[in-house]
Design an enzyme around this catalytic site. Structure first.
Site, PDB file in Angstrom:
ATOM      1  N   HIS A 261       0.828  -1.189   0.000  1.00 41.06           N
ATOM      2  CA  HIS A 261       0.000   0.000   0.000  1.00 41.06           C
ATOM      3  C   HIS A 261       0.871   1.251   0.000  1.00 41.06           C
ATOM      4  CE1 HIS A 261      -3.882  -2.109   1.608  1.00 41.06           C
ATOM      5  NE2 HIS A 261      -3.338  -2.730   0.575  1.00 41.06           N
ATOM      6  N   GLU A 263       0.866   3.798   1.925  1.00 42.25           N
ATOM      7  CA  GLU A 263       1.360   4.133   3.259  1.00 42.25           C
ATOM      8  C   GLU A 263       2.560   3.261   3.631  1.00 42.25           C
ATOM      9  OE1 GLU A 263      -3.235   4.183   3.519  1.00 42.25           O
ATOM     10  OE2 GLU A 263      -1.669   3.255   2.291  1.00 42.25           O
ATOM     11  N   CYS A 288      -6.217   1.559   5.361  1.00 43.12           N
ATOM     12  CA  CYS A 288      -6.913   0.344   5.764  1.00 43.12           C
ATOM     13  C   CYS A 288      -6.480  -0.035   7.177  1.00 43.12           C
ATOM     14  CB  CYS A 288      -6.609  -0.787   4.785  1.00 43.12           C
ATOM     15  SG  CYS A 288      -4.906  -1.397   4.869  1.00 43.12           S
ATOM     16  N   CYS A 291      -2.707  -1.040   7.467  1.00 40.59           N
ATOM     17  CA  CYS A 291      -1.800   0.107   7.422  1.00 40.59           C
ATOM     18  C   CYS A 291      -1.913   0.961   8.684  1.00 40.59           C
ATOM     19  CB  CYS A 291      -2.089   0.961   6.194  1.00 40.59           C
ATOM     20  SG  CYS A 291      -1.491   0.245   4.647  1.00 40.59           S
TER      21      CYS A 291
END
Length: 342
Positions: A261, A263, A288, A291
């Site tokens: 992701h 992040e 999410c 994360c």
């Protein structure tokens, strides 16, 4: 602030300028060429015929300029005041003004049937002027290869679609848009970093969604990231992640996803020693749950996002328990805005 207004015949340019003058203390300024053109069209009874007086009365001579350079110089010396013009009729004029940091271009348009009705109400005595004539004039006004305004309209920061027939409703809608918000001239820090996150997202190769992230400390960028498959693996966009390419629903089978992701990529790039206390994470999509746990572990102080995700409630609960501030950033409305829906 200096607002330029352009748009189609009978779209509402003068009305929006009048709103800015009446409700926000703007002063209208003019180019001589634009006034002469309007006067000539009025004398011929053309579709774009307009008087040479503003809604507030006679035009102040000191607010009429023969050259765009003179107009720009005048406004530049008085940039803290509020100015508006409807006389931006060519890209050459726009180029001269556009470079100024206090200028914003607004376009306004309406369906041709609406504009024809407005024209008929404005010029009821011109019985020989037919809809076909209006359409020809309108097409020339917008699409003429040398003088058409479509190239200008495409460069407008705000593009208003004005279908309103009620002045009070139009004024109320314009008030909600907050046209004088100076964040449109110079982005706030939130807007600046969120735009960088959106730019990072354009590098994403994930087939599910584009996400970008920016890590910031003391208003300095520490790291950026976007989502996609790890180094050495085939790009998700080339079939590298079966889960994303299989069309799984949002939040489903994340444990089998091979994409990092945005992040995660930003946190990996920065490292724990560079994050430290006071770091802020900007992400164009709310993180999410997976994360959010890593964000807490890295010591991020605040998370700012633009768009919601399917796990917002779970993410918010984790951040609340860990003492990480979470908030959504909503920028001032730009782009195409339908005033009836605003």
């Amino acid at each position: 602030m200096f607002i330029g207004i352009c748009g189609g015949i009978c779209a509402g340019k003068r009305t929006v300028a009048g709103y800015l003058k009446e409700h926000h203390g703007f002063t209208q300024i003019y180019l001589r060429e634009g006034l002469d053109k309007k006067a000539d069209q009025e004398s011929k009874g053309g579709a774009n015929g307009q008087g040479t007086t503003s809604p507030g009365g006679e035009i102040e001579p000191t607010h009429v300029f023969n050259l765009v350079d003179d107009l720009v110089e005048f406004v530049t010396k008085r940039w803290k005041n509020r100015w508006v013009t409807t006389d931006i009729n060519s890209e050459a004029i726009l180029d001269q003004i556009f470079r100024r940091p206090f200028f914003i271009l607004v376009s306004i348009d309406a369906p041709v049937t609406v504009r024809w009705e407005r024209y008929q109400a404005r010029q009821p005595k011109l019985v020989d002027y037919k809809l076909e004539d209006f359409l020809c004039d309108s097409d020339k006004h917008l699409y003429h290869p040398m003088s058409g305004l479509l190239p200008l309209i495409s460069r407008a920061t705000i593009r208003l679609l004005n279908t309103s027939s009620n002045l009070a409703h139009l004024y109320a809608t314009l008030g909600k848009l907050d046209l004088t918000n100076e964040d449109r001239l110079r982005p706030s820090w939130d807007q600046y970093f969120m735009q960088l996150a959106s730019l990072a997202a354009q590098r994403s190769n994930c087939m599910k969604r584009r996400v970008g992230c920016v890590l910031v400390r003391e208003k300095r960028v520490i790291a950026t990231g976007y989502n996609g498959t790890p180094r050495g693996l085939k790009n998700c966009g080339e079939g590298g992640c079966p889960r994303c390419n299989g069309g799984q629903g949002s939040g489903v089978s994340l444990s089998s996803c091979l994409c990092l992701h945005a992040e995660e990529n930003a946190l990996l790039e920065a490292g724990r020693e560079r994050v430290r206390e006071g770091a802020v994470l900007y992400c164009d999509t709310c993180p999410c749950l997976t994360c959010s746990i890593k964000i807490c572990q890295m010591g991020i102080t605040e998370v700012i996002y633009s768009f919601s995700y399917s796990m917002d409630i779970e993410t918010a609960a984790v951040f609340s328990q860990a003492g990480v501030r979470l908030r959504q950033f909503i920028p001032p409305a730009n782009g195409l805005i339908h005033l009836e829906k605003a």
